[in-house]
Design a protein around this motif. Structure first.
Motif, short mmCIF file in Angstrom:
data_model
loop_
_atom_site.label_atom_id
_atom_site.label_comp_id
_atom_site.label_asym_id
_atom_site.label_seq_id
_atom_site.Cartn_x
_atom_site.Cartn_y
_atom_site.Cartn_z
N GLU A 105 0.83 -1.02 0.12
CA GLU A 105 0.00 0.04 -0.05
C GLU A 105 0.80 1.32 -0.21
O GLU A 105 1.22 2.05 1.03
CB GLU A 105 -0.97 0.03 1.05
CG GLU A 105 -1.79 -1.11 1.38
CD GLU A 105 -3.11 -1.04 0.20
OE1 GLU A 105 -3.28 0.23 -0.38
OE2 GLU A 105 -3.69 -1.97 -0.10
N SER A 161 -6.75 6.94 -9.54
CA SER A 161 -7.33 5.76 -8.68
C SER A 161 -6.34 4.67 -8.31
O SER A 161 -5.22 4.87 -8.27
CB SER A 161 -8.14 4.84 -9.84
OG SER A 161 -7.10 4.15 -10.86
N GLY A 162 -6.66 3.92 -7.46
CA GLY A 162 -5.87 3.00 -6.59
C GLY A 162 -5.04 2.10 -7.54
O GLY A 162 -3.59 2.12 -7.46
N GLY A 163 -5.41 1.72 -8.62
CA GLY A 163 -4.91 0.88 -9.59
C GLY A 163 -3.68 1.82 -10.57
O GLY A 163 -2.48 1.43 -10.62
N ARG A 166 -0.82 2.37 -8.11
CA ARG A 166 0.00 1.20 -8.10
C ARG A 166 0.90 1.45 -9.16
O ARG A 166 2.01 0.95 -9.18
CB ARG A 166 -0.91 -0.07 -8.34
CG ARG A 166 -0.34 -1.26 -8.37
CD ARG A 166 0.60 -1.82 -7.39
NE ARG A 166 -0.23 -1.69 -6.19
CZ ARG A 166 0.35 -2.53 -4.97
NH1 ARG A 166 1.61 -3.06 -4.91
NH2 ARG A 166 -0.18 -2.54 -3.79
N ALA A 188 -2.50 -5.71 -7.04
CA ALA A 188 -3.69 -5.42 -6.22
C ALA A 188 -4.19 -4.03 -6.50
O ALA A 188 -3.46 -3.35 -7.14
CB ALA A 188 -3.15 -5.14 -4.62
N HIS A 189 -5.41 -4.09 -6.55
CA HIS A 189 -6.31 -2.86 -7.25
C HIS A 189 -6.24 -2.65 -8.69
O HIS A 189 -6.73 -1.74 -9.34
CB HIS A 189 -5.81 -1.53 -6.54
CG HIS A 189 -5.63 -1.85 -5.06
ND1 HIS A 189 -6.72 -2.05 -4.22
CD2 HIS A 189 -4.49 -1.35 -4.18
CE1 HIS A 189 -6.46 -1.88 -2.85
NE2 HIS A 189 -4.86 -1.49 -2.87
N ASP A 191 -7.31 -3.98 -12.57
CA ASP A 191 -8.30 -4.65 -13.39
C ASP A 191 -7.47 -5.81 -14.14
O ASP A 191 -6.21 -5.72 -14.24
CB ASP A 191 -9.02 -3.76 -14.39
CG ASP A 191 -8.24 -3.00 -15.62
OD1 ASP A 191 -6.97 -3.70 -15.96
OD2 ASP A 191 -8.60 -2.19 -15.71
#
Length: 279
Positions: A105, A161-163, A166, A188-189, A191
């Protein structure tokens, strides 16, 4: 896949590592030994709380070994060696020139543009007063391109966004031009499209550029498809390590995850399929 491990040298060696988060009898890693080779993709798998993230933090040098009270034959909590030199004794900048890590995270507390965040990856290679070079620029450009971030380069990371965030931190790690890449849940996060793209990219960097990659993964099928070896952790201990198809058997999946499963082969790929019992 990479050539057999016998033809490659050890880049990271973990010896009898025990790591505690402070409570004397609570061990996130317990007497764990492991060798990580050059030019390999090692997947670290296990249930929640098995020690995957702790192992990656220890490998990055962020989390030092802790002495175990009364631990006979376990030294001072074990050790990690980078190219046969004790990791905790190396200067942080020297370690950062070899190892890049992306936590599960990652976050930024300030309003920076995506390009600025990716440029942080160049810090280990530059002195305080060093001018920005064409090589620095090319490393950042390449990282942005590989993670499809060119159109987001001037956007604030707080707007993503979170993705998307990342992917920014993965690009920052790649801009660092590491020899060893540590990834904690890299998909993680994301698509499905980006999950596949990132794992394919890591596989390609291992094959074509000699990168060593260690990734904590929850998806056993991703480990089967992309990794050269898989290390299975349970309650802070190494249960098994070896080629995924040899290690991830129905018996081991049941033992470690408590789930009945079948291991199936189809079109050259192997899959772990959980068996759902009838109510």
């Amino acid at each position: 896949m990479s050539p057999p491990t016998l033809q490659r040298r050890v880049r990271l060696r973990v010896e009898k590592l025990s790591v505690s988060y402070g409570q004397e009898e609570t061990w996130a890693l317990d007497d764990l030994s492991l060798e990580i080779y050059e030019r390999e993709f090692l997947a670290v798998v296990g249930p929640n709380g098995s020690g995957k993230s702790t192992l990656l933090r220890a490998l990055s040098g962020v989390l030092p070994p802790r002495a175990r009270a009364g631990g006979e034959g376990r030294g001072r909590g074990g050790a990690i060696y980078l190219d046969f030199r004790r990791l905790e004794e190396l200067p942080p900048r020297e370690v950062a020139r070899v190892i890049a890590a992306v936590e599960q995270e990652p976050h930024v507390g300030f309003d920076f543009a995506v390009r600025e965040v990716v440029e942080w990856g160049r810090h280990p290679h530059r002195g305080r007063l060093s001018p920005w070079t064409a090589h620095d620029e090319e490393a950042v450009r390449r990282a942005l391109s590989l993670f499809r971030l060119e159109e987001l380069a001037e956007r604030s990371i707080t707007e993503l966004s979170g993705g998307e965030r990342r992917r920014v931190f993965l690009a920052m790690a790649l801009a660092q031009e590491p020899q060893i890449l540590l990834l904690d849940e890299p998909t993680a996060h994301l698509d499905l499209r980006y999950q596949l793209e990132i794992l394919e990219l890591v596989r390609r960097l291992v094959n074509e550029e000699g990168l060593t990659a260690v990734a904590a993964l929850h998806d056993l099928n991703a480990a089967l498809r992309y990794a050269d070896r898989v290390a299975v952790l349970a309650r802070g201990r190494l249960v098994a390590c070896g080629p995924p198809r040899e290690v991830l058997t129905p018996e081991l999946v049941c033992q470690v995850w408590g789930v009945k499963a079948e291991v199936l082969a189809h079109n050259g790929y192997t899959f772990v399929l959980p068996v759902v019992s009838s109510p």
